[in-house]
Design an enzyme around this catalytic site. Sequence first.
Site, PDB file in Angstrom:
ATOM      1  N   ILE A  97      20.417  71.947 -23.830  1.00  0.00           N
ATOM      2  CA  ILE A  97      19.399  70.960 -24.196  1.00  0.00           C
ATOM      3  C   ILE A  97      19.381  69.752 -23.262  1.00  0.00           C
ATOM      4  CG2 ILE A  97      19.408  71.620 -26.635  1.00  0.00           C
ATOM      5  CD1 ILE A  97      21.148  69.170 -27.191  1.00  0.00           C
ATOM      6  N   LYS A  98      20.537  69.449 -22.651  1.00  0.00           N
ATOM      7  CA  LYS A  98      20.680  68.337 -21.697  1.00  0.00           C
ATOM      8  C   LYS A  98      20.055  67.042 -22.218  1.00  0.00           C
ATOM      9  CE  LYS A  98      21.073  71.220 -17.569  1.00  0.00           C
ATOM     10  NZ  LYS A  98      20.657  72.538 -18.095  1.00  0.00           N
ATOM     11  N   ARG A  99      20.316  66.713 -23.465  1.00  0.00           N
ATOM     12  CA  ARG A  99      19.800  65.467 -24.025  1.00  0.00           C
ATOM     13  C   ARG A  99      20.540  64.267 -23.430  1.00  0.00           C
ATOM     14  NH1 ARG A  99      16.287  68.645 -25.339  1.00  0.00           N
ATOM     15  NH2 ARG A  99      15.685  69.106 -27.483  1.00  0.00           N
TER      16      ARG A  99
END
Length: 284
Positions: A97-99
Site C-alpha cells: 500500500i506504501k501509505r
Amino acid sequence: MPVTPFADRFETLATARSPLCVGLDPAPETLKAWDLPYSAEGVRVFGLEMVEALGDRIAIYKPQVAFYERFGWKGLKALEEVVRHIRSTGALALADIKRMDIGHTLEAYAAAWLGEDAGTPVDAITLGAYMGSGSLKPVVDRAVQAGAGLFVVVRSSNPDGIVLQNARQEDDRTVAEALADDLTLFNRGQLSKLNGAGPVGAVVGATLDDAEGVLDRLRTSLILAPGIGAQGATMADVKSRFGRDAARRTLPTVSRQIAHAGPNRAAIRETTERLREEAFALRG
C-alpha cells in the site's frame, strides 16, 4: 493472548516453503494475457487463480493494492476475498500500500490493515517514510501489538528516487542510511529468536549495485527485494549485491515473471518451482 511476531511466522514458513514472495499485480496487460476483463471481477479472478495454482507452496503473497483500489469498493471487496484465500492456505498476506502521512491519518491507515479488528486484516504492509521516520512510531506500535510486519521503502530501484535517497545530511549520512538507522532503532528489543529480525523491515531494490551501505545498517530487518524477473535482476544478483547476511533475510519478490506464465496453472507452478529453489539458495 500473546501473538506470534511476523518475523517468526515468516521464518517458519520460509523454511518450510521457501522465502519467495509472489506479487499479485493484476495490471491491464496481465489481465489481457489471461483473457480476463480489466474490472473488479477480473482482478478478483486473477488473484484467486494465482493462489489456487500455487496452493501451500508459497510463504507470502504481496497483492499490489492499487490495482484493486482502481475499481472502488468492488475492487476492495475483491481484494478482501483474495486476502482471505491467501491466509486460508496458511500463507502470509503483505498488502503493498506504501501509505505515508502523519498523526491520526497514518494511524487510521494502519488500523485499516493491521490487527484482527482491521477493515481488511493482513500480516504486513508497505510504507513510505519521507514524512519523517518519527511519523511511523504509531504504526510500529500497532504492528508490535498485532504481531504484524512493516516494510518501509528505503532504497527503491527506480532512478527517480536516487537523488532524494542518496542526498547527504549534515552528519554525512545519506537520507536512506539515516532512515535505515531509525528502522534498526525501532526493532530494538523486538527481535525474533528464529532469524534475528524485528517487525520493521525495509524495501531495497534487487537491481541496485550500491545498496551495501544501507544493508549494513539494516541487520535486524527483513528485506523485501522487488525487481527480480521483468525488471532485470536475478536471484544470483540478490546474493552478490546484498551479501550473504542480508540475502538470508531477504524476501525475493517476483510478480510478472510468474503471472505471465499463466493462465495455465501447470506453467505457473513450473515457473514458481524453479524460483522457489533459487530463493532457497539465498539462505545457503
